[in-house]
Motif scaffolding. Structure first.
Motif, short mmCIF file in Angstrom:
data_model
loop_
_atom_site.label_atom_id
_atom_site.label_comp_id
_atom_site.label_asym_id
_atom_site.label_seq_id
_atom_site.Cartn_x
_atom_site.Cartn_y
_atom_site.Cartn_z
N ASN A 1 0.79 -1.23 0.00
CA ASN A 1 0.00 0.00 0.00
C ASN A 1 0.83 1.29 0.00
OD1 ASN A 1 -2.50 1.20 -0.09
ND2 ASN A 1 -2.57 1.49 2.13
N CYS A 2 2.03 1.22 -0.49
CA CYS A 2 2.91 2.39 -0.43
C CYS A 2 2.37 3.56 -1.26
CB CYS A 2 4.30 2.04 -0.95
SG CYS A 2 4.91 0.45 -0.39
N PHE A 3 1.75 3.21 -2.39
CA PHE A 3 1.36 4.27 -3.32
C PHE A 3 0.32 5.20 -2.72
CE2 PHE A 3 -2.93 3.67 -4.97
CZ PHE A 3 -3.27 2.48 -4.36
N SER A 4 -0.50 4.66 -1.76
CA SER A 4 -1.58 5.50 -1.25
C SER A 4 -1.02 6.76 -0.58
CB SER A 4 -2.46 4.72 -0.27
OG SER A 4 -1.73 4.43 0.89
N CYS A 5 0.15 6.68 -0.03
CA CYS A 5 0.76 7.88 0.55
C CYS A 5 1.83 8.48 -0.37
CB CYS A 5 1.40 7.56 1.89
SG CYS A 5 0.20 7.25 3.19
N HIS A 6 2.68 7.60 -0.89
CA HIS A 6 3.81 8.12 -1.67
C HIS A 6 3.44 8.48 -3.09
CE1 HIS A 6 6.86 7.69 1.43
NE2 HIS A 6 6.20 6.62 1.81
N GLY A 7 2.21 8.15 -3.48
CA GLY A 7 1.73 8.58 -4.80
C GLY A 7 2.01 7.56 -5.89
N TYR B 1 17.37 9.91 2.02
CA TYR B 1 16.84 9.06 3.08
C TYR B 1 17.32 9.58 4.41
CZ TYR B 1 16.46 6.31 -1.15
OH TYR B 1 16.21 5.93 -2.43
N ARG B 2 16.40 10.11 5.19
CA ARG B 2 16.79 10.76 6.44
C ARG B 2 17.37 9.77 7.44
NH1 ARG B 2 11.62 14.67 7.50
NH2 ARG B 2 11.84 15.91 5.60
N GLY B 3 16.81 8.58 7.44
CA GLY B 3 17.26 7.60 8.44
C GLY B 3 18.48 6.82 7.98
N GLY B 4 19.08 7.21 6.88
CA GLY B 4 20.28 6.52 6.40
C GLY B 4 20.03 5.88 5.04
N PRO C 1 2.98 9.11 10.09
CA PRO C 1 2.03 8.13 9.54
C PRO C 1 2.71 6.94 8.85
CG PRO C 1 1.52 10.39 8.82
CD PRO C 1 2.88 10.42 9.45
N MET C 2 4.00 7.01 8.60
CA MET C 2 4.70 5.92 7.90
C MET C 2 4.65 4.65 8.76
SD MET C 2 6.80 4.82 5.39
CE MET C 2 7.82 3.34 5.30
N PRO C 3 3.88 3.64 8.30
CA PRO C 3 3.66 2.46 9.15
C PRO C 3 4.78 1.43 9.02
CG PRO C 3 2.37 2.29 7.13
CD PRO C 3 3.19 3.55 7.01
C1 HEC Z 1 0.13 6.19 5.66
C2 HEC Z 1 1.07 6.78 4.76
C3 HEC Z 1 2.31 6.00 4.33
C4 HEC Z 1 2.37 4.72 3.83
C5 HEC Z 1 1.24 3.73 3.62
C6 HEC Z 1 3.75 4.50 3.49
N1 HEC Z 1 4.50 5.60 3.81
FE1 HEC Z 1 6.51 5.79 3.57
N2 HEC Z 1 6.44 7.59 4.48
C7 HEC Z 1 5.31 8.25 4.87
C8 HEC Z 1 5.66 9.51 5.48
C9 HEC Z 1 4.69 10.53 6.05
C10 HEC Z 1 7.06 9.59 5.44
C11 HEC Z 1 7.92 10.74 5.94
C12 HEC Z 1 8.29 10.56 7.40
C13 HEC Z 1 9.15 11.70 7.90
O1 HEC Z 1 9.19 12.75 7.26
O2 HEC Z 1 9.75 11.55 8.93
C14 HEC Z 1 7.52 8.38 4.79
C15 HEC Z 1 8.85 8.08 4.54
C16 HEC Z 1 9.29 7.00 3.78
C17 HEC Z 1 10.66 6.77 3.39
C18 HEC Z 1 11.85 7.63 3.74
C19 HEC Z 1 12.71 7.04 4.83
C20 HEC Z 1 13.86 7.93 5.17
O3 HEC Z 1 14.79 7.45 5.83
O4 HEC Z 1 13.85 9.11 4.83
C21 HEC Z 1 10.67 5.64 2.63
C22 HEC Z 1 11.87 4.98 1.98
C23 HEC Z 1 9.32 5.16 2.56
N3 HEC Z 1 8.48 6.01 3.29
C24 HEC Z 1 8.92 4.03 1.89
C25 HEC Z 1 7.66 3.48 1.96
C26 HEC Z 1 7.30 2.21 1.40
C27 HEC Z 1 8.22 1.31 0.59
C28 HEC Z 1 5.99 1.99 1.72
C29 HEC Z 1 5.15 0.76 1.46
C30 HEC Z 1 5.65 -0.45 2.07
C31 HEC Z 1 5.53 3.14 2.48
N4 HEC Z 1 6.56 4.04 2.60
C32 HEC Z 1 4.24 3.31 2.97
C33 HEC Z 1 4.01 7.80 4.75
C34 HEC Z 1 3.65 6.54 4.33
#
Ligand code: HEC
Ligand code: HEC
Length: 453
Positions: free
Chosen positions: A314-320, A389-392, A410-412
């Motif tokens: 479900n990554c696209f729902s947030c990341h587009g 990538y902020r966390g490395g 919100p990043m799960p």
């Molecule tokens: C509910 C929304 C949501 C979903 C679903 C989601 N993300 Fe994210 N993600 C975020 C947000 C918000 C951030 C930014 C967090 C921050 O700024 O600290 C983020 C950050 C990240 C980053 C950056 C990490 C870094 O170190 O900077 C990565 C890579 C990423 N997401 C990958 C994924 C992937 C792959 C998936 C699917 C498995 C996913 N995300 C699902 C909301 C989401």
């Protein structure tokens, strides 16, 4: 600054410390009017007052039950007894710290910046490290509200919630406290793409002292929150106002009760300390197994791409659709949600004109800003095409972000993916900066004007 030759603190010193505050305050000694003081977490007091109100009036109205000044002062006194002041830190005893933090290190990190070359006789380190290197962003209290903070995006971390983003301790869908090694990683690398710099120039012992101090500020902040909640609950009986605004946590003036009250305080403090200290050993980083062979092959990237759009990940729902971070743009982090009167995880409206995140603009400026609340803004899912990538940027870091999540945001953390699937997503994510952006499905088409062909 002279350092006291005292590194350990024993169980009974919690009560001594509390009694000490009583004496210092009632005699009007310096301890209570130090030049550098910790700020009261007024914004949390406010949040608690509203959280308990089921009708949840607009945050702009007066809450039904408010903590009295007496109660707020009591919370501050208890806190000072437990943790001391910015110039003279203290550690609560008998609550499970077991030497996890060192008072000597705290004293090196604390205090005013000294330019006289005053050094601790044992460590040879200057004191005032935290105020010299961190406070202008993170604030003396660790509230993320130093003078520079308002100009930064993202804002510096407010440590007081005890939530941290980038760590190798989170696993199985639960967030844990960072380990000291996690903090050291942050200090060495900084947080790329944000104002958080690397502190590689500091020596190992300096970083160690600062890390203990950050954890100390986080524990203190969490304890303050727990005390505020307890004070509120004490003043409130069965959901009704007790009517006794004098009801306080520790009745310093009444010898008869003090020892009972101190027991009660211990019960509030222990749950804050234990997840950090874990019997004095701290939180343990998880072990991530090596990536399976071929994890970054073309097939793996292709598998990751598919998963990115499937409900399992479900990554696209947030990341587009194209990973530009434009999927869901009305999200807030936990630090912001609290001030908006929402529970973590709620998504509320975005920041419009005349309103900031659903609250009237005048109200933010007249009320919240006065309490040290930074202007609420949305948290954007990361634009994955920038390769920041902020966390490395090691594959293992991305793996951890995907499977462990990012606390406070919100990043799960995804627990449904197999290891192999998670690694394929790492491969896909890391390929995105090098992949041409395909035409977004939702691209607007302007009649007659250029085409997207
Ligand atoms: C509910 C929304 C949501 C979903 C679903 C989601 N993300 Fe994210 N993600 C975020 C947000 C918000 C951030 C930014 C967090 C921050 O700024 O600290 C983020 C950050 C990240 C980053 C950056 C990490 C870094 O170190 O900077 C990565 C890579 C990423 N997401 C990958 C994924 C992937 C792959 C998936 C699917 C498995 C996913 N995300 C699902 C909301 C989401
Ligand atoms: C110029 C401003 C600035 C200075 C100086 C600064 N920080 Fe930060 N710090 C930030 C910002 C901004 C963030 C938030 C980044 C984010 O949320 O992605 C941050 C985040 C953090 C975090 C949170 C990491 C996590 O995983 O959540 C820690 C811990 C931290 N800083 C410690 C320090 C310490 C210790 C110092 C002094 C040695 C320091 N910072 C100095 C701006 C600063």
């Amino acid at each position: 600054m002279k350092l006291q030759n005292k590194t350990t603190i024993s169980g009974h010193q919690l009560s001594l410390a509390l009694a000490g505050v009583l004496v210092a305050c009632s005699l009007g000694l310096t301890g209570c009017s130090d030049p550098a003081a910790f700020q009261v977490n007024e914004a949390y007091i406010r949040a608690v007052e509203f959280k308990s109100d089921v009708t949840k009036p607009l945050m702009a109205e007066t809450p039904e039950t408010e903590l009295s000044d007496v109660q707020i002062k009591n919370v501050s006194e208890v806190l000072e007894g437990l943790y001391g002041t910015p110039d003279n830190p203290n550690l609560p005893g008998g609550v499970g710290l077991n030497g996890f933090l060192s008072l000597r290190k705290l004293k090196v990190a604390a205090g005013p910046v000294t330019y006289s070359g005053d050094k601790d006789s044992l460590t040879g380190l200057e004191s005032g490290l935290y105020r010299r290197h961190c406070a202008h962003c993170h604030g003396v209290t660790g509230d993320g509200h130093g003078p520079t903070a308002q100009f930064l995006n993202p804002y510096p971390r407010d440590y007081r919630m005890g939530q941290f983003k980038f760590k190798l301790t989170d696993a199985d869908g639960t967030f844990k406290k960072p380990s000291k090694a996690d903090f050291d990683h942050i200090l060495m690398e900084g947080i790329p793409g944000t104002a958080m710099p690397s502190f590689r120039v500091l020596s190992g012992p300096e970083r160690e002292a600062i890390i203990d101090y950050v954890i100390y500020l986080a524990m203190r902040g969490q304890t303050e929150r727990a005390l505020i909640q307890a004070a509120y609950d004490t003043a409130n009986v069965n959901g009704e106002i007790d009517g006794n605004s004098e009801k306080i946590l520790v009745r310093f003036n009444d010898d008869q009760y003090v020892s009972d009250d101190i027991e009660a305080i211990k019960e509030i403090v222990q749950p804050v300390i234990l997840p950090w200290a874990n019997g004095g050993n701290g939180t343990v980083q998880r072990t991530i197994e090596d990536a399976p062979a071929g994890w970054d092959s073309d097939e793996s990237v292709e598998q990751g791409r598919k998963l990115f759009f499937q409900s399992k990940a479900n990554c696209f729902s947030c990341h587009g659709q194209t990973g530009l971070g434009d999927g869901q743009t009305n999200l807030f982090d936990n630090w912001t949600l609290e001030h908006l009167g929402n529970e973590p995880g709620d998504a509320v409206g975005s920041a419009d004109d005349g309103e900031i995140a659903g609250i009237p603009e005048y109200f933010y400026h007249n009320e919240l800003a006065q309490m040290g609340v930074v202007k609420p803004r949305n948290i954007r899912p990361r634009n994955l095409r920038l390769g920041n990538y902020r966390g490395g940027r090691r594959p293992i870091d991305i793996y951890q972000r995907i499977t462990g999540g990012i606390e406070g945001t919100p990043m799960p953390g995804n627990t449904k993916l197999t290891q192999q699937e998670a690694w394929s997503l790492v491969a896909y994510v890391m390929s995105l900066p090098y992949e041409a952006t395909s035409r977004p499905k939702t691209a607007p088409s302007f009649q007659g004007v250029g085409t997207n062909k």
